[in-house]
Design a protein around this motif. Structure first.
Motif, PDB file in Angstrom:
ATOM      1  N   ASN A 145       0.018 -78.745  27.348  1.00 10.43           N
ATOM      2  CA  ASN A 145      -1.042 -79.024  26.173  1.00 10.43           C
ATOM      3  C   ASN A 145      -1.921 -77.847  26.144  1.00 10.43           C
ATOM      4  O   ASN A 145      -2.361 -77.588  25.136  1.00 10.43           O
ATOM      5  CB  ASN A 145      -1.918 -80.425  26.478  1.00 10.43           C
ATOM      6  N   GLU A 146      -2.169 -76.971  27.295  1.00 14.85           N
ATOM      7  CA  GLU A 146      -3.007 -75.974  27.147  1.00 14.85           C
ATOM      8  C   GLU A 146      -2.339 -74.550  27.178  1.00 14.85           C
ATOM      9  O   GLU A 146      -2.907 -73.344  26.894  1.00 14.85           O
ATOM     10  CB  GLU A 146      -3.952 -76.075  28.460  1.00 14.85           C
ATOM     11  N   ASN A 147      -0.913 -74.360  27.080  1.00 16.31           N
ATOM     12  CA  ASN A 147      -0.248 -73.066  27.253  1.00 16.31           C
ATOM     13  C   ASN A 147      -0.525 -72.284  28.209  1.00 16.31           C
ATOM     14  O   ASN A 147      -0.577 -71.143  27.996  1.00 16.31           O
ATOM     15  CB  ASN A 147      -0.070 -72.427  25.875  1.00 16.31           C
ATOM     16  N   MET A 162      -2.049 -59.358  19.267  1.00 18.75           N
ATOM     17  CA  MET A 162      -2.217 -60.769  19.694  1.00 18.75           C
ATOM     18  C   MET A 162      -2.134 -61.677  18.582  1.00 18.75           C
ATOM     19  O   MET A 162      -2.089 -62.779  18.490  1.00 18.75           O
ATOM     20  CB  MET A 162      -4.011 -60.853  19.986  1.00 18.75           C
ATOM     21  N   GLU A 163      -2.002 -61.281  17.210  1.00 15.31           N
ATOM     22  CA  GLU A 163      -2.116 -61.886  15.979  1.00 15.31           C
ATOM     23  C   GLU A 163      -1.091 -62.853  15.887  1.00 15.31           C
ATOM     24  O   GLU A 163      -1.514 -64.303  15.717  1.00 15.31           O
ATOM     25  CB  GLU A 163      -1.683 -60.946  14.726  1.00 15.31           C
ATOM     26  N   ASN A 164       0.006 -62.802  16.533  1.00 13.38           N
ATOM     27  CA  ASN A 164       1.069 -63.937  16.354  1.00 13.38           C
ATOM     28  C   ASN A 164       1.405 -64.760  17.907  1.00 13.38           C
ATOM     29  O   ASN A 164       2.631 -65.371  17.906  1.00 13.38           O
ATOM     30  CB  ASN A 164       2.364 -63.525  15.827  1.00 13.38           C
ATOM     31  N   HIS A 165       0.635 -64.492  18.887  1.00 14.85           N
ATOM     32  CA  HIS A 165       0.963 -64.951  19.930  1.00 14.85           C
ATOM     33  C   HIS A 165       1.012 -66.400  20.038  1.00 14.85           C
ATOM     34  O   HIS A 165       1.970 -67.020  20.718  1.00 14.85           O
ATOM     35  CB  HIS A 165      -0.074 -64.615  21.341  1.00 14.85           C
ATOM     36  N   LEU A 166      -0.005 -67.214  19.662  1.00 16.47           N
ATOM     37  CA  LEU A 166       0.025 -68.749  19.381  1.00 16.47           C
ATOM     38  C   LEU A 166       1.006 -69.087  18.863  1.00 16.47           C
ATOM     39  O   LEU A 166       1.692 -70.053  19.058  1.00 16.47           O
ATOM     40  CB  LEU A 166      -1.382 -69.192  18.950  1.00 16.47           C
ATOM     41  N   SER A 167       1.505 -68.662  17.579  1.00 13.14           N
ATOM     42  CA  SER A 167       2.600 -69.145  16.741  1.00 13.14           C
ATOM     43  C   SER A 167       3.990 -69.011  17.398  1.00 13.14           C
ATOM     44  O   SER A 167       4.930 -69.698  17.519  1.00 13.14           O
ATOM     45  CB  SER A 167       2.590 -68.386  15.271  1.00 13.14           C
ATOM     46  N   ASP A 168       4.110 -67.698  18.097  1.00 14.18           N
ATOM     47  CA  ASP A 168       5.240 -67.324  18.748  1.00 14.18           C
ATOM     48  C   ASP A 168       5.613 -68.331  19.952  1.00 14.18           C
ATOM     49  O   ASP A 168       6.842 -68.833  20.158  1.00 14.18           O
ATOM     50  CB  ASP A 168       5.506 -65.991  19.517  1.00 14.18           C
ATOM     51  N   PHE A 169       4.400 -68.485  20.703  1.00 13.00           N
ATOM     52  CA  PHE A 169       4.473 -69.567  21.667  1.00 13.00           C
ATOM     53  C   PHE A 169       5.017 -70.954  21.190  1.00 13.00           C
ATOM     54  O   PHE A 169       5.873 -71.473  21.841  1.00 13.00           O
ATOM     55  CB  PHE A 169       3.251 -69.706  22.400  1.00 13.00           C
ATOM     56  N   ASN A 170       4.309 -71.272  20.270  1.00 14.53           N
ATOM     57  CA  ASN A 170       4.633 -72.737  19.722  1.00 14.53           C
ATOM     58  C   ASN A 170       6.106 -72.918  19.229  1.00 14.53           C
ATOM     59  O   ASN A 170       6.590 -74.068  19.193  1.00 14.53           O
ATOM     60  CB  ASN A 170       3.679 -73.188  18.752  1.00 14.53           C
ATOM     61  N   HIS A 171       6.680 -71.830  18.852  1.00 11.22           N
ATOM     62  CA  HIS A 171       7.961 -71.645  18.258  1.00 11.22           C
ATOM     63  C   HIS A 171       9.074 -71.265  19.389  1.00 11.22           C
ATOM     64  O   HIS A 171      10.334 -70.899  18.733  1.00 11.22           O
ATOM     65  CB  HIS A 171       8.025 -71.169  16.796  1.00 11.22           C
ATOM     66  N   ASN A 172       8.456 -71.037  20.387  1.00 15.17           N
ATOM     67  CA  ASN A 172       9.717 -70.776  21.391  1.00 15.17           C
ATOM     68  C   ASN A 172      10.220 -69.592  21.044  1.00 15.17           C
ATOM     69  O   ASN A 172      11.420 -69.161  21.531  1.00 15.17           O
ATOM     70  CB  ASN A 172      10.704 -71.984  21.646  1.00 15.17           C
ATOM     71  N   GLY A 186      -3.666 -58.080  33.290  1.00 15.53           N
ATOM     72  CA  GLY A 186      -2.493 -57.488  32.680  1.00 15.53           C
ATOM     73  C   GLY A 186      -2.041 -58.306  31.822  1.00 15.53           C
ATOM     74  O   GLY A 186      -2.434 -59.545  31.400  1.00 15.53           O
ATOM     75  N   ALA A 187      -0.658 -58.376  31.553  1.00 12.93           N
ATOM     76  CA  ALA A 187      -0.025 -59.195  30.545  1.00 12.93           C
ATOM     77  C   ALA A 187       1.554 -59.297  30.933  1.00 12.93           C
ATOM     78  O   ALA A 187       2.010 -58.526  31.552  1.00 12.93           O
ATOM     79  CB  ALA A 187      -0.101 -58.568  29.220  1.00 12.93           C
ATOM     80  N   ILE A 188       1.918 -60.492  30.767  1.00  8.41           N
ATOM     81  CA  ILE A 188       3.349 -60.556  31.096  1.00  8.41           C
ATOM     82  C   ILE A 188       3.896 -61.297  29.791  1.00  8.41           C
ATOM     83  O   ILE A 188       3.359 -62.179  29.111  1.00  8.41           O
ATOM     84  CB  ILE A 188       3.585 -61.409  32.264  1.00  8.41           C
ATOM     85  N   ALA A 189       5.337 -61.115  29.470  1.00  6.43           N
ATOM     86  CA  ALA A 189       5.684 -61.491  28.316  1.00  6.43           C
ATOM     87  C   ALA A 189       7.447 -62.103  28.585  1.00  6.43           C
ATOM     88  O   ALA A 189       8.018 -61.567  29.230  1.00  6.43           O
ATOM     89  CB  ALA A 189       5.909 -60.503  27.309  1.00  6.43           C
ATOM     90  N   LEU A 190       7.912 -63.347  28.020  1.00 12.18           N
ATOM     91  CA  LEU A 190       9.235 -63.751  27.880  1.00 12.18           C
ATOM     92  C   LEU A 190       9.558 -63.927  26.847  1.00 12.18           C
ATOM     93  O   LEU A 190       9.192 -64.830  25.692  1.00 12.18           O
ATOM     94  CB  LEU A 190       9.283 -64.912  28.907  1.00 12.18           C
TER      95      LEU A 190
END
Length: 200
Positions: free
Chosen positions: A20-22, A71-81, A98-102
């Protein structure tokens, strides 16, 4: 209602995915979405030539506008896998390391792992711990078939991090990237889901 998934890796790493908190929690770290309050620290860490020269896409000089656009689309990208782009932070203090991405390639059901750590935090194992957690997230929470990563052959520290996650070297792309007028080899690594070492 809070929903969590808990995994314990063979090496003793704890990985908890807070649906729920990503957020993804590890022994030392909390991996979470970036927000605007992180912008000054992101700019401070990323505006570093030593970081720039070892990454594929980081601009230099690194400005506030770069962080905001990123950062603009991080939440949308996360929610849409599509892409899981997370801040690597201290679990207790919230300090940003730092940062990490998949990135999810849906056609092939695999993901590409990428990361950066601020230079002042190099050598503390944060990238390895975060990478192991995101690989576990990919396999156990998202059911990916494979996770892969690429590194400049001129960056042995990054290759060591990748190898510590259990990824194996799969090949070399000769002179594959042009950076600062020079062509650089990319080393390719990967790990398949059956190879992921999970206890439960």
């Amino acid at each position: 209602m809070r929903v969590v998934s808990k995994f314990i890796l063979k090496e003793g790493y704890l990985v908890i995915y807070h649906h729920n908190e990503n957020k993804i929690e590890t022994n030392q770290l909390m991996l979470r979405l970036f927000n605007e309050a992180d912008v000054p620290e992101v700019v401070k860490l990323c505006n570093n030539y030593n970081l720039y020269k070892s990454t594929l896409n980081l601009p230099y000089p690194y400005l506030t506008e770069h962080a905001l656009i990123w950062m603009e689309n991080h939440l949308s990208d996360f929610n849409h896998n599509k892409r899981f782009e997370l801040a690597i932070t201290d679990k207790i203090t919230g300090k940003l390391y730092g940062a990490i991405a998949l990135s999810h390639h849906q056609t092939f059901n695999h993901g590409e792992l990428a990361y950066w750590i601020g230079e002042e935090y190099w050598g503390n194992g944060y990238a390895t711990e975060a990478a192991k957690a995101l690989i576990e997230f990919a396999f156990s929470a998202k059911n990916y078939n494979k996770v892969f990563a690429r590194s400049f052959d001129s960056n042995p520290a990054s290759m060591r991090v990748i190898e510590k996650t259990g990824m194996k070297k799969e090949g070399l792309l000769k002179k594959h990237v042009r950076k600062d007028g020079k062509y650089i080899d990319l080393v390719c690594y990967g790990i398949l889901k059956p190879e992921a070492d999970v206890l439960g």
